[in-house]
Motif scaffolding. Structure first.
Motif, PDB file in Angstrom:
ATOM      1  N   GLN A 127     -26.486 -30.665 -14.194  1.00  0.00           N
ATOM      2  CA  GLN A 127     -26.429 -29.649 -13.148  1.00  0.00           C
ATOM      3  C   GLN A 127     -27.298 -30.031 -11.963  1.00  0.00           C
ATOM      4  OE1 GLN A 127     -27.647 -26.239 -15.450  1.00  0.00           O
ATOM      5  NE2 GLN A 127     -25.554 -25.459 -15.402  1.00  0.00           N
ATOM      6  N   LEU A 128     -26.953 -29.493 -10.830  1.00  0.00           N
ATOM      7  CA  LEU A 128     -27.782 -29.644  -9.640  1.00  0.00           C
ATOM      8  C   LEU A 128     -28.285 -28.257  -9.276  1.00  0.00           C
ATOM      9  CD1 LEU A 128     -25.533 -32.089  -7.592  1.00  0.00           C
ATOM     10  CD2 LEU A 128     -27.603 -32.620  -8.880  1.00  0.00           C
ATOM     11  N   ASN A 129     -29.551 -28.002  -9.517  1.00  0.00           N
ATOM     12  CA  ASN A 129     -30.148 -26.698  -9.238  1.00  0.00           C
ATOM     13  C   ASN A 129     -31.171 -26.829  -8.128  1.00  0.00           C
ATOM     14  OD1 ASN A 129     -28.766 -25.222 -11.268  1.00  0.00           O
ATOM     15  ND2 ASN A 129     -30.125 -26.088 -12.803  1.00  0.00           N
ATOM     16  N   ARG A 130     -31.557 -25.712  -7.545  1.00  0.00           N
ATOM     17  CA  ARG A 130     -32.556 -25.692  -6.479  1.00  0.00           C
ATOM     18  C   ARG A 130     -33.947 -25.544  -7.093  1.00  0.00           C
ATOM     19  NH1 ARG A 130     -30.699 -25.046  -1.180  1.00  0.00           N
ATOM     20  NH2 ARG A 130     -32.715 -26.033  -0.943  1.00  0.00           N
ATOM     21  N   GLY A 131     -34.945 -26.048  -6.417  1.00  0.00           N
ATOM     22  CA  GLY A 131     -36.329 -25.957  -6.879  1.00  0.00           C
ATOM     23  C   GLY A 131     -36.634 -27.000  -7.943  1.00  0.00           C
TER      24      GLY A 131
END
Length: 94
Positions: free
Chosen positions: A39-43
């Motif tokens: 996955q590509l998540n923020r933070g």
């Protein structure tokens, strides 16, 4: 100002949460493993696999501990439990 955006390093981690209620302290302690994710998540983030997730979650919730916790890389459960014993802090091991 900004936010570091990266996946945390994989491996064994210790999670803990110290909480005070009406003058009494309680420490949640559990171990897990940061696992790979596509996955590509923020933070700054990770997925942590814990043993027996259903029972761990039920125990966490039944002890009235909130859902935020500290995460540290490595297995530090025993030193945390020993420190709690010395300081008279109730422990909840999940």
């Amino acid at each position: 100002m900004g936010t570091g955006e990266f996946e945390l390093k994989r491996g064994v981690v210790t999670l803990c949460r110290l909480q005070e209620y009406k003058g009494k302290f309680k420490m949640l302690v559990t171990k897990g493993t940061i696992i790979e994710s596509n996955q590509l998540n923020r933070g700054s983030w990770s997925w942590v696999k814990v043993p027996d997730l259903d029972n761990s979650t039920a125990r966490w919730l039944s002890t009235a501990l909130v859902h935020h916790a500290s995460l540290m890389h490595g297995d530090y459960a025993q030193p945390i439990l020993l420190a709690c014993k010395v300081m008279g802090i109730e422990t909840v091991v999940v």
